[in-house]
Scaffold this active site. Sequence first.
Site, PDB file in Angstrom:
ATOM      1  N   SER A  50     -68.946  47.999  -4.860  1.00 23.32           N
ATOM      2  CA  SER A  50     -69.809  48.078  -3.686  1.00 23.32           C
ATOM      3  C   SER A  50     -69.716  49.477  -3.085  1.00 23.32           C
ATOM      4  CB  SER A  50     -69.381  47.052  -2.643  1.00 23.32           C
ATOM      5  OG  SER A  50     -68.090  47.379  -2.140  1.00 23.32           O
ATOM      6  N   ASP A  82     -73.004  47.180  -6.403  1.00 23.59           N
ATOM      7  CA  ASP A  82     -73.228  45.987  -5.602  1.00 23.59           C
ATOM      8  C   ASP A  82     -73.662  46.393  -4.198  1.00 23.59           C
ATOM      9  OD1 ASP A  82     -73.228  43.274  -4.921  1.00 23.59           O
ATOM     10  OD2 ASP A  82     -71.136  43.340  -4.266  1.00 23.59           O
ATOM     11  N   HIS A  83     -74.813  45.941  -3.778  1.00 25.38           N
ATOM     12  CA  HIS A  83     -75.339  46.190  -2.432  1.00 25.38           C
ATOM     13  C   HIS A  83     -75.451  47.677  -2.089  1.00 25.38           C
ATOM     14  CE1 HIS A  83     -75.639  42.031  -1.157  1.00 25.38           C
ATOM     15  NE2 HIS A  83     -74.447  41.820  -1.681  1.00 25.38           N
ATOM     16  N   ASP A 104     -80.380  46.920  -2.011  1.00 23.82           N
ATOM     17  CA  ASP A 104     -80.436  45.799  -1.079  1.00 23.82           C
ATOM     18  C   ASP A 104     -81.238  46.199   0.152  1.00 23.82           C
ATOM     19  OD1 ASP A 104     -80.113  43.709   0.643  1.00 23.82           O
ATOM     20  OD2 ASP A 104     -77.919  43.795   0.729  1.00 23.82           O
ATOM     21  N   GLU A 134     -82.827  42.345  -3.672  1.00 23.35           N
ATOM     22  CA  GLU A 134     -82.558  41.122  -2.904  1.00 23.35           C
ATOM     23  C   GLU A 134     -83.725  40.814  -1.993  1.00 23.35           C
ATOM     24  OE1 GLU A 134     -79.257  39.516   0.323  1.00 23.35           O
ATOM     25  OE2 GLU A 134     -78.582  40.675  -1.410  1.00 23.35           O
ATOM     26  N   HIS A 180     -71.863  35.547   2.394  1.00 20.48           N
ATOM     27  CA  HIS A 180     -70.744  36.400   2.004  1.00 20.48           C
ATOM     28  C   HIS A 180     -69.502  36.098   2.838  1.00 20.48           C
ATOM     29  CE1 HIS A 180     -72.983  39.000  -0.689  1.00 20.48           C
ATOM     30  NE2 HIS A 180     -73.940  39.086   0.199  1.00 20.48           N
TER      31      HIS A 180
END
Length: 304
Positions: A50, A82-83, A104, A134, A180
Amino acid sequence: MSLVTTKGMLLDARKRGYAVGAFNANNLEMAQGIVMAAEKENAPVIVQVSQGGAEHGGLEEMAAIIRSLAAKASVPVALHLDHGVDFVYNIRCLRAGFTSLMYDGSKLEFAENVRITREVVKAAHAVGVPVEAELGRVPKDPTGITLEDLKEYMTKPEEAVAFVEQTNVDSLAIAVGNMHKMKIKEAKIDIERIKAIRERVAVPLVLHGASGVPDEAVVAAIQAGICKINVHTQLNKSFTEGIHEVFNADPKTVDVRKYLGKAREALMEEVRAKIRLFGASGKAPGVPEVPVEPEAYIQQDIVE
């Protein structure tokens, strides 16, 4: 085996009815434990970093660690952002050698999410790297979130169709009741919504926040069409529990290798359990390798 993209993995998962585990790594030992688990289970695996994880360990440094592990691994390994919450950071990861990106824009209005996602996709596809996006909103803090809030956040099937068509993304993370940072398995997943989106959208679907999803709901989500499942909080719990075990046995222990070695082992066993739950054990031999090459990437019928 060299580092591969997520494209072949996820298409194979969709075809054979399992989900690829995507596990977050924040340091060397976590990355090692994830790859070791995948090798023991003979499963494809996605090692995620991330933006927060990269800021902790260093973007280039974390990329170098995972690329080195992948080069020696006996199973397909992908390095995924990630993100990534902005265009620039996605491009930085592309330059650092990530083989899969995520933009994201879920907090943005639909049109703005589409606009920036499309730009990330254009840049990544030019060098053969797939992109996850997303749609809907997966809360990053479960505190104070009500069921009514979650219903409002959930991905609408008709919007998912338009989003995929307008952005050309390779996979789509959806909001179906998942959250999350949940430390207990209490998430209520809307399985029918997953089915409805899967029926309308051709790209593989992704479930974030799986640490808080009951095992039976995970299995049902995969059967409904989920092809990639993200796990982070549960790994942090297992890792730190390993450290606590060493400390509680002998608080005077000062050899950091004993702490981190036990933590890595605990994390590895947690990842192995998740891989089995996702139905990915033994699936590595059938996964087509899609290297980071535009010519290979644009073959849309790799496993279809």
